[in-house]
Scaffold this motif. Structure first.
Motif, short mmCIF file in Angstrom:
data_model
loop_
_atom_site.label_atom_id
_atom_site.label_comp_id
_atom_site.label_asym_id
_atom_site.label_seq_id
_atom_site.Cartn_x
_atom_site.Cartn_y
_atom_site.Cartn_z
N ALA A 64 -1.33 1.31 0.65
CA ALA A 64 -2.21 1.34 1.83
C ALA A 64 -2.04 2.35 3.00
O ALA A 64 -2.75 2.92 3.54
CB ALA A 64 -1.75 -0.16 2.41
N ALA A 65 -0.55 2.84 2.62
CA ALA A 65 -0.12 3.86 3.53
C ALA A 65 -0.94 5.37 3.09
O ALA A 65 -1.53 6.13 3.74
CB ALA A 65 1.26 4.28 3.35
N SER A 116 3.61 -0.31 -5.26
CA SER A 116 3.31 -1.08 -4.32
C SER A 116 2.35 -1.24 -3.53
O SER A 116 1.74 0.07 -3.22
CB SER A 116 4.87 -1.19 -3.26
OG SER A 116 4.57 -0.35 -2.62
N GLU A 117 1.61 -2.30 -2.91
CA GLU A 117 0.53 -2.16 -2.09
C GLU A 117 0.87 -1.74 -0.92
O GLU A 117 -0.03 -0.97 -0.46
CB GLU A 117 0.00 -3.48 -1.92
CG GLU A 117 -0.62 -4.16 -3.36
CD GLU A 117 -1.72 -3.32 -3.98
OE1 GLU A 117 -2.78 -2.86 -3.12
OE2 GLU A 117 -1.66 -3.26 -5.07
N ALA A 118 2.00 -1.77 -0.21
CA ALA A 118 2.21 -1.11 1.15
C ALA A 118 2.28 0.32 0.90
O ALA A 118 1.56 0.94 1.93
CB ALA A 118 3.75 -1.63 1.54
N VAL A 119 2.59 1.09 0.05
CA VAL A 119 2.79 2.43 -0.22
C VAL A 119 1.12 2.83 -0.54
O VAL A 119 0.69 3.91 -0.07
CB VAL A 119 3.52 3.06 -1.19
CG1 VAL A 119 3.25 4.46 -1.50
CG2 VAL A 119 4.84 2.66 -0.91
N GLY A 167 5.94 0.88 7.62
CA GLY A 167 5.68 -0.59 6.83
C GLY A 167 6.00 -0.53 5.24
O GLY A 167 5.97 -1.94 5.08
N THR A 168 6.28 0.35 4.86
CA THR A 168 6.68 0.51 3.40
C THR A 168 7.92 -0.12 3.12
O THR A 168 8.28 -0.53 2.09
CB THR A 168 6.32 1.86 2.90
OG1 THR A 168 7.30 2.58 3.40
CG2 THR A 168 5.14 2.57 2.82
N MET A 172 2.04 2.89 9.06
CA MET A 172 1.98 2.58 7.94
C MET A 172 3.16 3.00 7.26
O MET A 172 3.51 2.17 6.16
CB MET A 172 0.66 3.25 7.31
CG MET A 172 -0.49 2.68 8.23
SD MET A 172 -0.67 0.76 7.94
CE MET A 172 -0.98 0.96 6.28
N GLU A 182 8.40 6.26 -4.67
CA GLU A 182 7.77 5.63 -3.41
C GLU A 182 8.72 6.19 -2.25
O GLU A 182 8.37 6.28 -1.12
CB GLU A 182 7.71 4.32 -3.53
CG GLU A 182 6.62 3.53 -4.25
CD GLU A 182 6.50 2.13 -4.34
OE1 GLU A 182 5.23 1.67 -4.03
OE2 GLU A 182 7.32 1.38 -4.55
#
Length: 249
Positions: free
Chosen positions: A87-88, A82-85, A188-189, A185, A138
């Motif tokens: 980004a973190a 995922s893009e959220a992970v 936010g995942t 962050m 994740e």
């Protein structure tokens, strides 16, 4: 003469008793084993102010965090679905690269030796992440890193509050901003297990919680009076944070 001698003996006995009672009070702060004595024994003088054992421990903890969280972030960028992970992971790499540089600079000035390898526990977390994949990876990433950041957050606050060393104080300020950014962050995942964090904190708590009693069904508490300024209201500052949107129930 006997009456005078008797009076003198009584006065002497009273003075001795008062002295015995007072001695522990005035001498307590300097007794071995007290908090003040331990602080004095573990503190060294520097040109930037006294450097305590807690200050030195904080420096080591910042260094150790970078030694395992930075490679964990790099791995997340490369492997997370995922893009959220991802980004973190990006925030972890950038944040700890900068924070590690600051910590090494402070340690060099203060003469504090820093480790070059993560602890065995931290190395175990990296191995655990390496062995996982997909959503399981994740979840492990988000929760291992969130738990680690949450624990160091408390130490940062303690050091920022108590340190007498200006270099450590500035590093604690920088670390506070970096760690809060990483916590935000990671949360936010969407993978952070808040129940597990609460259970872990409760298992290690030593004091009973305090605060208002739990709400009862059907009872609506009265609205508190707003804390608002009076008099001159020509202020120049602004709130440090903007209101965040309330999460959906």
């Amino acid at each position: 003469m006997r009456r005078i001698n008797g009076t003198a003996l009584i006065i002497a006995a009273l003075v001795a008793t008062l002295g015995a009672l007072a001695y522990p009070v005035w001498s307590y702060a300097d007794r071995s084993g007290t908090g003040q004595a331990n602080l004095n024994a573990s503190t060294v003088a520097t040109q930037w102010g006294p450097l305590s054992a807690t200050d030195r421990d904080f420096l080591v903890k910042v260094r150790l965090a970078g030694l395992w969280e930075l490679p964990a972030g790099q791995q997340a960028i490369e492997r997370a679905p995922s893009e959220a992970v991802k980004a973190a992971g990006d925030h972890l790499v950038v944040g700890h690269t900068d924070l590690d540089r600051r910590a090494r600079d402070v340690a060099a000035k203060l003469g504090v030796e820093l480790p070059n390898q993560p602890t065995e526990l931290q190395q175990g977390w990296l191995r655990e992440l390496t062995a996982a994949s997909g959503e399981d990876y994740e979840r492990k990433f988000a929760n291992l890193l969130r738990a680690a950041h949450g624990k160091v957050f408390g130490l940062i606050g303690q050091v920022r509050n108590t340190t007498r060393n200006s270099l450590i104080r500035q590093l604690a300020t920088d670390a506070n901003q970096t760690v809060l950014d990483h916590i935000t962050m990671l949360e936010g995942t969407g993978f952070v297990d808040y129940d597990a964090i609460a259970r872990d904190a409760a298992a290690t708590a030593t004091a009973s919680p305090t605060g208002p009693p739990p709400p009862t069904g059907g009872t609506v508490p009265g609205q508190p009076v707003p804390a608002e300024p009076t008099g001159d209201q020509s202020f120049t500052s602004r709130p440090s944070t903007m209101p965040m949107p309330m999460p959906m129930p």
